[in-house]
Design an enzyme around this catalytic site. Structure first.
Site, PDB file in Angstrom:
ATOM      1  N   LYS A 117       0.852  -0.926   0.000  1.00  0.00           N
ATOM      2  CA  LYS A 117       0.530   0.353   0.297  1.00  0.00           C
ATOM      3  C   LYS A 117       0.923   0.897   0.082  1.00  0.00           C
ATOM      4  CE  LYS A 117      -4.439  -2.420   1.305  1.00  0.00           C
ATOM      5  NZ  LYS A 117      -5.033  -2.787   2.509  1.00  0.00           N
ATOM      6  N   LYS A 200      -6.635 -13.288 -10.506  1.00  0.00           N
ATOM      7  CA  LYS A 200      -8.071 -14.076  -9.604  1.00  0.00           C
ATOM      8  C   LYS A 200      -8.997 -12.971  -9.914  1.00  0.00           C
ATOM      9  CE  LYS A 200      -7.347 -12.790  -4.971  1.00  0.00           C
ATOM     10  NZ  LYS A 200      -7.363 -13.504  -3.882  1.00  0.00           N
ATOM     11  N   LYS A 203     -11.085  -6.740  -7.649  1.00  0.00           N
ATOM     12  CA  LYS A 203     -10.818  -5.670  -8.134  1.00  0.00           C
ATOM     13  C   LYS A 203      -9.716  -5.012  -8.865  1.00  0.00           C
ATOM     14  CE  LYS A 203     -12.321  -4.199  -3.617  1.00  0.00           C
ATOM     15  NZ  LYS A 203     -11.571  -4.409  -2.418  1.00  0.00           N
TER      16      LYS A 203
END
Ligand code: TRP
Length: 336
Positions: A117, A200, A203
């Protein structure tokens, strides 16, 4: 419940930062629904955690109620499990504070999700982001949960939860907390691939590659018809490339066994037409998603009902949290 299974305390949460998709359904919701039958379950919506990455969400209650509607639409039952909003349980925050008092900067900075992040958003490296794992530990340990149904990406957070629990027990010479374990693949957690042939569903692979539980039939059909495939097998019984294997994986979760076998056989004989496979997959997917979507719409339209569920969950969660916190305050030496 079978004799070999012990009743456990189970806790898990989902952040309300986006619409739920098929990956969430098969990776989380469906397992939650199964577990509520056999264990003491606490399922919440992590609407404090959202602020670590989405500081100005607009209507966080609106986002959280969408997830609540999806929880109920998937089959979670407020009389069986405790279903609540994280922000309705401020006891969590007191425990979070205690864990922060003995979480070390170095160990928090080494967490993979934190480093990711920081890389993605170097302008917002806030203390909440750094202490994401202590808040998550507080979520779980406030109920003394022993089992946490989460995907692989959360395993490091679970390991830290055990570290904080063990450290607390040692520091105050009391066996207050259990050391909770992640439960993932052992309980039949199914991986749902993205429609673009890689990774996968979720988002990170984008809207077109993801089937949301709230997608209308026409949208589901369009996404599936555009899913990545290839020019077809050239040899009998050849191995399927990833994008084709992914289409079969989706077929396996929403279609009948006969359908899967039918297309598998065509593939092995080099007679498959992907257009036919996709049409079948699209119809079976719509048949699967549509009832869930309808129920989500119904729950979303009934805010009074959602609020009643939230109130009921809040009360039950509070009872469990209060017990833990009284004990925690006592062993540290506060007045109760
Ligand atoms: N970190 C989890 C995720 O992103 C969400 C979460 C927050 C959670 N607190 C939790 C999951 C406690 C399980 C238990 O998926």
């Amino acid at each position: 419940m079978t004799d070999t299974q012990k009743r456990e305390i189970v806790c898990s949460g989902i952040r309300p930062t986006g619409n739920l998709h098929l990956g969430n359904y098969f990776g989380a919701l469906r397992n939650f629904v199964r577990m509520q039958e056999e264990h003491d379950c606490y399922f919440f919506i992590a609407d404090y955690h959202s602020l670590t990455t989405h500081p100005t969400p607009g209507s966080i209650y609106g986002d959280a109620s969408k997830i609540m509607a999806a929880y109920l639409a998937a089959g979670l039952d407020p009389d069986k499990a405790t279903i609540y909003l994280q922000s309705d349980l401020p006891e969590t925050i007191e425990l979070y504070l205690f864990f922060n008092m003995n979480a070390y900067l170095g160990e928090l900075e080494r967490v993979t999700s934190f480093k990711d992040k920081v890389r993605q958003n170097p302008n917002n490296v806030n203390a909440g982001l750094l202490t994401y794992p202590t808040l998550m530990a507080a979520d779980i340990l406030i109920h003394k949960a022993t089992r946490v149904p989460v995907g692989k990406d959360q395993e490091q957070h679970l390991e830290m939860t055990r570290t904080f629990a063990g450290r607390f027990n040692n520091m105050y010479h009391a066996e207050v907390f259990p050391l909770p374990q992640a439960i993932g693949s052992a309980t039949g957690l199914v991986k749902i691939p993205a429609l673009n042939g890689a990774g996968k569903m979720g988002k990170s692979e984008g809207e077109a590659s993801t089937i949301f539980l709230t997608d209308e039939p026409s949208v589901v059909r369009k996404k599936i018809m555009k899913a990545k495939s290839d020019s077809g097998p050239t040899q009998m019984n050849q191995q399927k490339p990833e994008e084709i294997e992914n289409l079969f994986q989706l077929l396996r979760v929403v279609s009948t066994e006969e359908t899967v076998e039918y297309f598998d056989d065509l593939y092995n004989r080099c007679q498959i037409r992907y257009g036919d496979l996709k049409k079948q997959l699209a119809e079976d997917m719509v048949a699967f998603v549509e009832p869930i979507r309808q129920r989500i719409i119904e729950y979303q339209a009934d805010d009074a009902r959602l609020r009643r569920v939230m109130d009921q969950g809040k009360e039950k969660a509070h009872e469990s949290a209060r017990r833990t916190l009284d004990e925690v305050r006592h062993v540290i030496g506060y007045r109760n």
